[in-house]
Design a protein around this motif. Sequence first.
Motif, PDB file in Angstrom:
ATOM      1  N   SER A   1      -1.242  -1.647  -2.674  1.00  0.00           N
ATOM      2  CA  SER A   1      -0.684  -2.979  -2.909  1.00  0.00           C
ATOM      3  C   SER A   1      -0.808  -3.873  -1.678  1.00  0.00           C
ATOM      4  O   SER A   1      -0.462  -5.051  -1.732  1.00  0.00           O
TER       5      SER A   1
ATOM      6  N   SER B   1       5.797 -11.196  -8.106  1.00  0.00           N
ATOM      7  CA  SER B   1       5.624  -9.788  -7.761  1.00  0.00           C
ATOM      8  C   SER B   1       5.226  -9.702  -6.302  1.00  0.00           C
ATOM      9  O   SER B   1       4.067  -9.608  -5.955  1.00  0.00           O
TER      10      SER B   1
ATOM     11  N   ASP C   1       8.150  -5.715  -3.420  1.00  0.00           N
ATOM     12  CA  ASP C   1       8.580  -5.179  -4.710  1.00  0.00           C
ATOM     13  C   ASP C   1       7.728  -3.988  -5.155  1.00  0.00           C
ATOM     14  O   ASP C   1       7.909  -3.480  -6.260  1.00  0.00           O
ATOM     15  N   HIS C   2       6.772  -3.592  -4.327  1.00  0.00           N
ATOM     16  CA  HIS C   2       5.866  -2.519  -4.705  1.00  0.00           C
ATOM     17  C   HIS C   2       6.164  -1.221  -3.963  1.00  0.00           C
ATOM     18  O   HIS C   2       6.740  -1.228  -2.881  1.00  0.00           O
TER      19      HIS C   2
ATOM     20  N   THR D   1       5.334  -1.342  -9.325  1.00  0.00           N
ATOM     21  CA  THR D   1       6.073  -2.570  -9.042  1.00  0.00           C
ATOM     22  C   THR D   1       7.456  -2.475  -9.673  1.00  0.00           C
ATOM     23  O   THR D   1       7.630  -1.841 -10.718  1.00  0.00           O
TER      24      THR D   1
END
Lengths: 75, 385
Positions: free
Chosen positions: B215, B229, B233-234, B248
């Motif tokens: 990510s 996103s 958030d990952h 996620t």
Amino acid sequence: MKPVLEELDREMRALHEGGAPIRRCEVHEQAADLLGTDPNARRFHLTHAFVFALEAGDWPRAAGLERALREAGGL
Amino acid sequence: MLDDQSLISELARVRRPIGEAHGLPNALYTEAQAHEYERRRVFLEGWASIGFGKDVPNPGDALPIDHVGVPLLLVRDHEGGLKLYQNICRHRGMILVQEKRNFGGVIRCPYHSWCYSLDGKLRATPHVGGPGLNTSPSIDRDKTGLVEVPMGVFMDVVFANVSGTAEPFEDYIRPVRERFAEFADQQIHFGGPESSFGLEINANWKLIVENNCESYHLPWVHPGLNSYSRLEDHYHLEVPGSFSGQGTLVYNPQLDPELRFPDFPGLSDKWDTAAEYASLYPNTFLSVHRDHFWAARLEPVGQRRTLEHVNIYYTTAESAESDTYRPLREKNASQWCGVLTEDVFVTEGMQKGRGALGFDGGVFAPAMDSPTHLFHDWVAAKLGA
């Protein structure tokens, strides 16, 4: 060559490009009948008729042709 | 020319702890000999995805597949099951099926018309004993059927182990099956032509995998994701020896103000906002969301060129097939195609970068690149390091 055989021969050539396995089976069945007095020719055409019946998925017809081939000494 | 000793030494360096490791050596992206070695060790001796069940939906459907140069034939038999064969006649090795078609009966070789039933049995050998004679003592039909290739299916993705020497498919798929246990046995429905797309990428397949793993690049390459996103958030998915990827915590699709796809039944609360993107080694992407699933297969068509086949599935027949949901399906596919297309300049750029003389495979950022390192480590292990 007899006219009827010439006609079958023409149709076999026309069908050669593909598809129509049922019709190809029928044409070879007719040829096998017409040439029935020549065992080699009969076995040849029964062989082709059998193959095209299998390709078409016509299992009862294929089973009948398999029997005919066996009786004619081709299997 | 590939130097075996230096390759082995460079592969060993890949397998060191992430803070000391380097990426896979340049030869694996640029040299034909290395590509051939990788083709055999990774793609033929292990499990790899080769297609999708939805490509042969009807009994009698047959799909020829070129799997890294190996001709395969995927068949839907009359009972609805899948079979995978080598796509060659046992007689003279002729390719049996040249293009996708349906067989109402047997598969007939176009060369000498040897015929095989869909279960692989040799059914007819015309003129094999001479004109009109259909048997030969030297041809044992029971031993001359189509060569079956070990295969397995997970969420409609078809996998093959061409050499037949890999671990059982159940062992190969178990880690990702466990990770996606809430999805693995759900009914999935292919979303039709508008839910299928492909990308042609001028890059080695491994670069596309490593990009899918992490990510780290999202805020830089996919700026449209930042609004909903964010990078923080990952999280990483890391199962050494099997798959890695990203998840996620804020999946919240907003394709339409009024209509939304129905969710898979019975999911735990986690999936209200989570979605996960696994790169199952070597060449399969599995992406789960509460309301849809997509899978991608990477097809290496050369060392520097890869086809990416993407298919999207939904949770009900209605959401997958009805006209009501068609605009939503089109929008969803368009969004995913857009995101994956945004990655192309990166993977193609890394491929061009592999032309740099003496590139050492690069280094890894331990906090962000551990899923990528796991993938490199897996490849290095497969290649004998």
